[in-house]
Every structure is written in structure tokens, then in C-alpha cells.
Design an enzyme around this catalytic site. Structure first.
Site, mmCIF file in Angstrom:
data_model
loop_
_atom_site.group_PDB
_atom_site.id
_atom_site.type_symbol
_atom_site.label_atom_id
_atom_site.label_comp_id
_atom_site.label_asym_id
_atom_site.label_seq_id
_atom_site.Cartn_x
_atom_site.Cartn_y
_atom_site.Cartn_z
ATOM 1 C CB ILE A 59 -0.975 -0.048 1.320
ATOM 2 C CG1 ILE A 59 -1.856 -1.202 1.348
ATOM 3 C CG2 ILE A 59 -1.717 1.280 1.217
ATOM 4 C CD1 ILE A 59 -2.819 -1.529 0.025
ATOM 5 C CD GLU A 186 -14.322 6.310 18.237
ATOM 6 O OE1 GLU A 186 -13.518 5.627 18.849
ATOM 7 O OE2 GLU A 186 -14.082 7.489 18.236
ATOM 8 C CD GLU A 187 -12.900 10.866 18.882
ATOM 9 O OE1 GLU A 187 -13.011 10.595 20.007
ATOM 10 O OE2 GLU A 187 -11.909 10.865 17.950
#
Length: 454
Positions: A59, A186-187
Site C-alpha cells: 500500500i 465514534e468520539e
């Protein structure tokens, strides 16, 4: 990564939100729990085998960093952050979606509401692969309101995106179906991933073979931490890092604090990578990995200085390559360990509600000596409240090994786990039993299957 882990308690309530993901999956929510089949127990023996995995591509870290630069620009143009309910977050979703659409993915934006603001999850499915065996890789895309969130968690989001684009460039045709995801809010308490899992029909949850989570993988003073949840996923990551000569440690700082917890809580196997947040790097860790002892892994954690200058390129590169390695390896075939004999009973056994214990049995014969110290116990129990269940492995001589305790706060359904038991003091041959007891009222289920892998 959020600061404080959430706690789920009390009985489950029926979901009333629209099932946006149902359209994606082409399935309706299931009805009542089906009664277990009244078939005689039939134990089978098989040797596990893993399909040869194609080598994952490298990657390019320059590509991952290019995505981070775009997220930084989005933040700068939208008040300095990419937080839930802010325009910078929606612009981040739009950027990711455009890349994935152009690469041939089927994308869905799932909306939810939290704190009076609209949030978004982005889901991207790669065509093909077994729809009954879904491997997911994901990261949260939102930042805190105090900064652009480039390490937390642009790093994981960008690496997952570039791995997905690498799947497209390679024309990869995995045995399993691949699904990539970017979570909102998410936070604020894993809101987006919990919404996704909570609105995923039970029949579809059972098709998710594993979820890989990437939250903060480019910390400027990095460590190399691997989640120790599912042993197969954990080994996949550890083998990769061992192959490039990088030692790892078990991840503890973020345990239960990121989106993998939403999946783990419903019995889906999980794993992931992490390079550290506000904890201080020890002298031993600095000697092992380099960097500065006595300093946080990420001094800009949840701060305005979490910009593109807050990234360690080497850590980002290594973790991005490890991510791709796991996706290629784990999607190639079975996620069972590559060696060993498996003894399995797939007959359904009804579990009485708040009643007596029931068992599922397998008979092992023809082996020499004792069972291994790493006996793997595969458990698949369909149940509407897993917290009611006590689960034991019973050896041929009657010795009991506790696999799972009952817990009033374990509010998910189903038990789909692979446990490891030190059974080296037990004779391998004989009849082994999975014993399950429902210790509280109102919820029902059945043992779907039980297996031992030697």
C-alpha cells in the site's frame, strides 16, 4: 478514539429506527426466533484447511498521505474540525464516497440522528465473494470538535480507503465478501457503529465472519499494538509484523473504546491495530520501537495540533501494509486456524428459559496422548440475551472449564466465539460436552453448533 468507554446495561429494547442497512443487504428484519430442529446429534470430523491467499499488494504510503492531506483541507475549510454534525464530517464522507464509487464499489450512506444532529456511516461493498461469509474492515471518520483529527482517526480512515482502492486496482476476487466501513460519531460513544450493528438483522450479523478495526495507526511516537480479541485475526497481524522484524504488544489502552466493541458485543470476531494515544511510552518500549521514552505516543491526541504534521510515516506505512495483508489473508477462505483436526456437532439443542443445563457432545477417538494446551472450542449459540448464559466445556472425565459467565450487563444476543482452553491434563479421547444453562427468565435460544479443534 473516544475518551471514555461506554457501558451497556439493562434489557434490550426493540429497535424503532429505520433499517437503512436493510436496503443495502436486500433483506428484511427476521421474525421470532425459529425453533431448533429436532434432529439427532451427529458428530463429524474434518481437517481444517485454508485456501492459499494471494499476496497482498504494497500500500503506497504516499497515497494514504494524500488522503490525509484532503481530510486536512476539508477540516481547514470547515471550521477546523470534522466532528459529528459539522460540515467537515459530511464533506469527509463525500470525499471517501466519490473515490469508492469511481473504483466500482457499491456504496451506501446510512443516516442516524444523535444529539439533534444528523450523522452518517459510509458502507462500501466489493462485488463478489460469499455473501454468507463477510469480512469487514473499518475506521471512524469523525474527529473531535477541537481539531482536524488527522491521526485520530484520519490515519485509520485513509488506510482503509487506500486498501479498498487497492482491492479494485488488483481486481481482487476473494472467497469471502468484502465490506469496508467508515463510522460517524465514534468520539461521542461509538454511536455510528452501534447504530449499524443494532440495525443489522440478526440473520445478517451471523454472516459477518470478522471485523477489523483501525483507529490511530500513525501516532508520531508510535508503538505497535495488536488487539488480542479473536486469536486467528490476532495471529494474522502478529505474523505480518514478525515477518518484517517489528515486535508487537497487546493493545490495552483503547480496549472497548473504539468501534470494534460494537461488533464484539454481539459475538462477531474482531481484531485490529493501534499505535497509541495519550499513554506514555516506556523506556523499554522506546528501546524496542525507537521514539522518545517518557512522552505520549500522541502528544496531540484530541487537540488542535492533530494535523498532517502529527503523523509518523513509517508507522502509517507499516500498519497500512498490515491492514492489506489481513484483508487479503482473511478473505481467502476459512478463518479457522490453518492446521488441526476439528470435531463438530451441528445438531440444534434447545436451551430452556431459566431452566436446567443442556449439553451438546462430540466424541473424539483415535488420538494419542492428551488434549493440547491450546484446545480451541468453537461455540455458536443463537439466543436473544447472551448475558443469561453460563457456558462450560466438560472433559471426558467430568472436569469443567468455564468459558463464559452470566452477566446482567452483557446485553447482546448470540454467543459466537472461539475459546482457547488449556486441556493438556485431559485425555484427548472420549466424549466432550458443551454445557449451557440459561440462568434468568424471558429469553430463549438454542445451541447451533459446538466444535473442538486439536
Amino acid at each position: 478514539m473516544r475518551i471514555v468507554p461506554s457501558r451497556i446495561s439493562g434489557r434490550r429494547t426493540t429497535a424503532t429506527a429505520a433499517l437503512a442497512v436493510a436496503a443495502l443487504l436486500g433483506t428484511a428484519a427476521p421474525g421470532a426466533l425459529a425453533a431448533p430442529a429436532a434432529t439427532a446429534a451427529t458428530a463429524t470430523t474434518a481437517t481444517t484447511a485454508t485456501a492459499a491467499a494471494a499476496a497482498a499488494p504494497d500500500i503506497p504510503v504516499v497515497n494514504v498521505k494524500a488522503h490525509l492531506s484532503q481530510l486536512q483541507s476539508i477540516s481547514s475549510a470547515n471550521g477546523g474540525n470534522r466532528a459529528h454534525g459539522r460540515p467537515g464530517y459530511k464533506a469527509s464522507v463525500d470525499y471517501m464516497k466519490a473515490k469508492l464509487d469511481a473504483a466500482g464499489f457499491t456504496t451506501t450512506v446510512q443516516q442516524f440522528t444523535y444529539n439533534g444532529a444528523t450523522g452518517y456511516n459510509l458502507i462500501a461493498d466489493w462485488p463478489g465473494g460469499d455473501p454468507n461469509q463477510v469480512l469487514m474492515a473499518g475506521a471512524h471518520l469523525d474527529s473531535v470538535s477541537s481539531g482536524p483529527g488527522i491521526n485520530d482517526n484520519g490515519s485509520g480512515s485513509a488506510a482503509v480507503l487506500e486498501t479498498a482502492l487497492a482491492v479494485s486496482r488488483a481486481g481482487f476476487k476473494p472467497a469471502k465478501h468484502l465490506r469496508f466501513a467508515w463510522w460517524g460519531a465514534e468520539e461521542l460513544g461509538l454511536v455510528g457503529s452501534r447504530y449499524y450493528v443494532g440495525n443489522l438483522p440478526t440473520s445478517e450479523r451471523g454472516k459477518v465472519a470478522g471485523y477489523l478495526n483501525f483507529d490511530m495507526i500513525g501516532s508520531p511516537n508510535p508503538g505497535y499494538f495488536v488487539y488480542d480479541d479473536d486469536p486467528v485475526i490476532e495471529k494474522t497481524f502478529k505474523d505480518y509484523f514478525a515477518g518484517i522484524g517489528v515486535p508487537t504488544e497487546i493493545e490495552t489502552e483503547g480496549d472497548g473504546r473504539s468501534d470494534h466493541a460494537s461488533f464484539k458485543n454481539v459475538g462477531i470476531p474482531v481484531g485490529g491495530l493501534f499505535t497509541g494515544a495519550s499513554r506514555t511510552k516506556t523506556s523499554a518500549q522506546a528501546q524496542k520501537w525507537g521514539g522518545t521514552a517518557g512522552q505520549a505516543f500522541d502528544r496531540c491526541y484530541h487537540s488542535s495540533c492533530d494535523t498532517t504534521s502529527n503523523i509518523n510515516d513509517t508507522a502509517l506505512d507499516r500498519n497500512s501494509d498490515a491492514l492489506a495483508h489481513a484483508v487479503w489473508t482473511l478473505s481467502a477462505g476459512t478463518t479457522e486456524p490453518p492446521t488441526g483436526d476439528t470435531y463438530e456437532n451441528t445438531a440444534d439443542v434447545a436451551i430452556p428459559d431459566n431452566g436446567a443445563a443442556v449439553t451438546s457432545s462430540v466424541t473424539v477417538s483415535g488420538r494419542s496422548g492428551n488434549a493440547p494446551s491450546g484446545l480451541r472450542v468453537g461455540v455458536d449459540i443463537v439466543h436473544t440475551w447472551r448475558g443469561d448464559l453460563v457456558v462450560d466445556l466438560i472433559a471426558p472425565d467430568g472436569s469443567a472449564y468455564r468459558l463464559k459467565n452470566a452477566s446482567g450487563s452483557d446485553s447482546a444476543d448470540n454467543v459466537r466465539e472461539t475459546y482457547t482452553v488449556d486441556a493438556s491434563s485431559e485425555s484427548a479421547n472420549g466424549t466432550w460436552q458443551l454445557r449451557v444453562q440459561d440462568t434468568a427468565r424471558y429469553d430463549t435460544g438454542y445451541i447451533n453448533s459446538f466444535s473442538l479443534t486439536f
